[in-house]
Design a protein around this motif. Structure first.
Motif, PDB file in Angstrom:
ATOM      1  N   MET A   1      -5.901   2.750  -0.695  1.00  0.00           N
ATOM      2  CA  MET A   1      -6.117   3.003  -2.260  1.00  0.00           C
ATOM      3  C   MET A   1      -7.602   3.320  -2.123  1.00  0.00           C
ATOM      4  O   MET A   1      -8.010   4.573  -2.929  1.00  0.00           O
TER       5      MET A   1
ATOM      6  N   GLN B   1      -1.351   2.254 -10.680  1.00  0.00           N
ATOM      7  CA  GLN B   1      -0.740   1.015 -10.087  1.00  0.00           C
ATOM      8  C   GLN B   1      -0.304   0.199 -11.196  1.00  0.00           C
ATOM      9  O   GLN B   1       0.209  -1.041 -10.872  1.00  0.00           O
TER      10      GLN B   1
ATOM     11  N   ARG C   1      -7.936   7.028  -0.927  1.00  0.00           N
ATOM     12  CA  ARG C   1      -7.500   7.862  -1.889  1.00  0.00           C
ATOM     13  C   ARG C   1      -8.327   7.961  -2.857  1.00  0.00           C
ATOM     14  O   ARG C   1      -8.539   9.333  -3.364  1.00  0.00           O
TER      15      ARG C   1
ATOM     16  N   SER D   1       0.187   3.381  -3.393  1.00  0.00           N
ATOM     17  CA  SER D   1      -1.123   4.168  -3.120  1.00  0.00           C
ATOM     18  C   SER D   1      -0.821   5.695  -3.465  1.00  0.00           C
ATOM     19  O   SER D   1      -1.771   6.313  -4.082  1.00  0.00           O
TER      20      SER D   1
ATOM     21  N   GLU E   1       0.843  -1.170   0.189  1.00  0.00           N
ATOM     22  CA  GLU E   1       0.109   0.154  -0.085  1.00  0.00           C
ATOM     23  C   GLU E   1       0.900   1.363  -0.007  1.00  0.00           C
ATOM     24  O   GLU E   1       0.660   2.197  -0.765  1.00  0.00           O
TER      25      GLU E   1
ATOM     26  N   ASP F   1     -11.507  -2.079  -4.297  1.00  0.00           N
ATOM     27  CA  ASP F   1     -10.062  -2.603  -4.074  1.00  0.00           C
ATOM     28  C   ASP F   1      -9.928  -3.250  -2.757  1.00  0.00           C
ATOM     29  O   ASP F   1     -10.659  -2.893  -1.782  1.00  0.00           O
TER      30      ASP F   1
ATOM     31  N   GLY G   1      -7.332   0.574  -7.663  1.00  0.00           N
ATOM     32  CA  GLY G   1      -6.147   1.043  -7.172  1.00  0.00           C
ATOM     33  C   GLY G   1      -6.476   2.558  -6.604  1.00  0.00           C
ATOM     34  O   GLY G   1      -7.688   2.747  -5.941  1.00  0.00           O
ATOM     35  N   ALA G   2      -5.556   3.300  -6.754  1.00  0.00           N
ATOM     36  CA  ALA G   2      -6.088   4.805  -6.258  1.00  0.00           C
ATOM     37  C   ALA G   2      -6.814   5.694  -7.430  1.00  0.00           C
ATOM     38  O   ALA G   2      -7.088   6.791  -6.874  1.00  0.00           O
TER      39      ALA G   2
END
Length: 257
Positions: free
Chosen positions: A81, A26, A84, A21, A17, A76, A56-57
């Motif tokens: 993630m 990613q 964010r 992140s 992470e 996720d 992901g982010a």
């Protein structure tokens, strides 16, 4: 000495992470590529339901929200993630129709025939391409669309070094023609596929990861695990530069039969 191969999943979850992140993406991708894949989806309504699996982010989630109508659930496994993703959606004014939730792509929280679109950009490998296509299909409405990007071979043979690397890290990597056939066998009509350009790897994934490496190592006090992790990321970048004519990411878009 022979290089020790180690899977990402072998590392501590917090380490994974903390490395990934802060990055916009990613995995390989770009805003332009997401838009191109979206061009094969067609028009969705404000009531349409979309799942961004393995988000992901949220790099691609932002592009989806800005270029299509409908409500998006971004999923996720990693809580940082999702934190964010939700922050980014709030900052860009999309939090009214985009929600990020922590969850496993093997246990999705949807009903059968609920979704109009399933999106999995650079993430389906976590469950496996064939398994993902088959297990997720039930959540799509008839005529619903799935769009995934997946590591694929460009040639039937390749040098031993890169073959060994990918066979270890993702044994399901295969030829584009095989991936299209697998999509058909899973119950979809293939609508389109295209290769992601080189900058999706070099400028949008490898370079930001390399720039982040030093601060990551400092945080982990240059521990052996942290150094092994970073070395693995740098090695992948070097391998891509040497062998990019043999493999890459390919977007596959299919319509549920």
């Amino acid at each position: 000495m022979k290089e020790e191969l180690k899977l990402i999943a072998d590392f501590d979850m917090n380490m994974i992470e903390d490395f990934f992140s802060p990055l916009d993406r990613q995995g390989p991708g770009s805003e332009e590529v997401t838009k191109l894949a979206l061009s094969f989806v067609g028009n969705l309504s404000p009531e349409s339901k979309i799942a961004d699996i393995g988000c992901g982010a949220g790099g691609q989630t932002l592009t989806l929200a800005a270029n299509m109508r409908g409500k998006i659930t971004a999923i996720d496994l990693l809580p940082k993630m999702i934190a964010r993703v939700n922050d980014r959606m709030k900052q860009h004014g999309f939090s009214d129709r985009v929600s990020g939730i922590t969850g496993s792509m093997a246990e999705l929280p949807f009903k059968e025939n609920e979704l109009d679109l399933i999106w999995a950009e650079g993430s389906i490998y976590n469950i496996g391409y064939e398994r993902g296509l088959n297990e997720w299909k039930k959540f799509l409405k008839p005529g619903g669309i799935i769009a995934v990007s997946e590591a694929s071979w460009f040639t039937p043979t390749r040098p031993e070094e890169i073959d060994r690397f990918w066979t270890f890290h993702y044994s399901e990597i295969d030829l584009i023609s095989t991936k299209v056939k697998q999509m058909e066998q899973a119950g979809y009509t293939p609508a389109a596929h295209f290769v992601l350009p080189e900058n999706c790897w070099t400028e949008n994934f490898f370079r930001p990861a390399q720039e982040h490496a030093e601060s990551f190592l400092q945080k982990y006090k240059y521990s052996d695990d942290a150094k092994t992790f970073v070395t693995g990321q740098l090695n992948e970048s070097n391998l891509y530069q040497r062998y990019k004519s043999y493999y890459g990411y390919v977007f596959y878009i299919g319509i549920k039969n």
